[in-house]
Design a protein around this motif. Structure first.
Motif, mmCIF file in Angstrom:
data_model
loop_
_atom_site.group_PDB
_atom_site.id
_atom_site.type_symbol
_atom_site.label_atom_id
_atom_site.label_comp_id
_atom_site.label_asym_id
_atom_site.label_seq_id
_atom_site.Cartn_x
_atom_site.Cartn_y
_atom_site.Cartn_z
ATOM 1 N N ASN A 3 2.187 2.545 9.954
ATOM 2 C CA ASN A 3 1.381 2.290 8.766
ATOM 3 C C ASN A 3 0.832 3.582 8.166
ATOM 4 O OD1 ASN A 3 1.586 -0.557 8.924
ATOM 5 N ND2 ASN A 3 0.035 -0.560 10.537
ATOM 6 N N ASP A 118 3.557 -1.746 2.248
ATOM 7 C CA ASP A 118 3.733 -3.173 2.504
ATOM 8 C C ASP A 118 3.014 -4.026 1.455
ATOM 9 O OD1 ASP A 118 0.984 -4.309 3.949
ATOM 10 O OD2 ASP A 118 1.306 -2.148 4.216
ATOM 11 N N GLU A 119 3.505 -5.235 1.294
ATOM 12 C CA GLU A 119 3.010 -6.131 0.242
ATOM 13 C C GLU A 119 1.539 -6.509 0.449
ATOM 14 O OE1 GLU A 119 2.696 -7.688 -3.208
ATOM 15 O OE2 GLU A 119 4.535 -6.669 -2.621
#
Length: 149
Positions: A3, A118-119
């Motif tokens: 991330n 990421d969404e």
């Protein structure tokens, strides 16, 4: 999947939003109009909420979100001081805020176009971006109001 990229982009936005909060607080102290003072303080609170939203997302991704603004934000506020001191008044403050809003909008748009994020994170960024869009509309309206005066 790491991330780190999303956390890094969130931290960039957090830093810029903290600059925006400080900028609005600073501008509220510089303008003469009580109406503008209240408006800028309200916008600072709204931006603080956007900061908290992004910080929470960063923590969810195991990040350690930034708590401070940038040196560039400090320089921007000092420039505003100089313009006001030179007699620019409320108009100079609003012009400085407008430049900050443009920069902030560009930063958000850059992140929102980043396909490596990421969404879920993008959804949070979109929510925070709503504050930026509202702020830009408010400042554009103030510019029109001052031009007509």
């Amino acid at each position: 999947m790491s991330n780190n990229h999303a956390i890094s982009k969130l931290d960039d936005l957090i830093t810029t939003l903290i600059d925006s909060v400080k900028g609005y607080q600073h501008s509220a102290d510089k303008v003469k109009s009580p109406e503008f003072q209240t408006l800028f303080r309200d916008l600072a609170v709204e931006r603080s909420n956007a900061v908290e939203l992004l910080q929470e997302r960063s923590r969810t991704l195991d990040g350690k979100p930034n708590q401070f603004g940038s040196a560039a934000g400090t320089v921007h506020r000092r420039l505003e001081d100089i313009l006001v001191a030179l007699g620019g008044g409320d108009k100079a403050v609003i012009q400085a805020v407008d430049r900050g809003e443009d920069y902030l909008r560009e930063e958000f748009e850059r992140v929102l176009k980043d396909s490596a994020i990421d969404e879920e994170t993008l959804a949070v960024v979109r929510r925070a971006h709503e504050s930026v869009l509202r702020g830009k509309i408010v400042i554009d309206n103030l510019k029109v109001q001052l031009a007509a005066a």
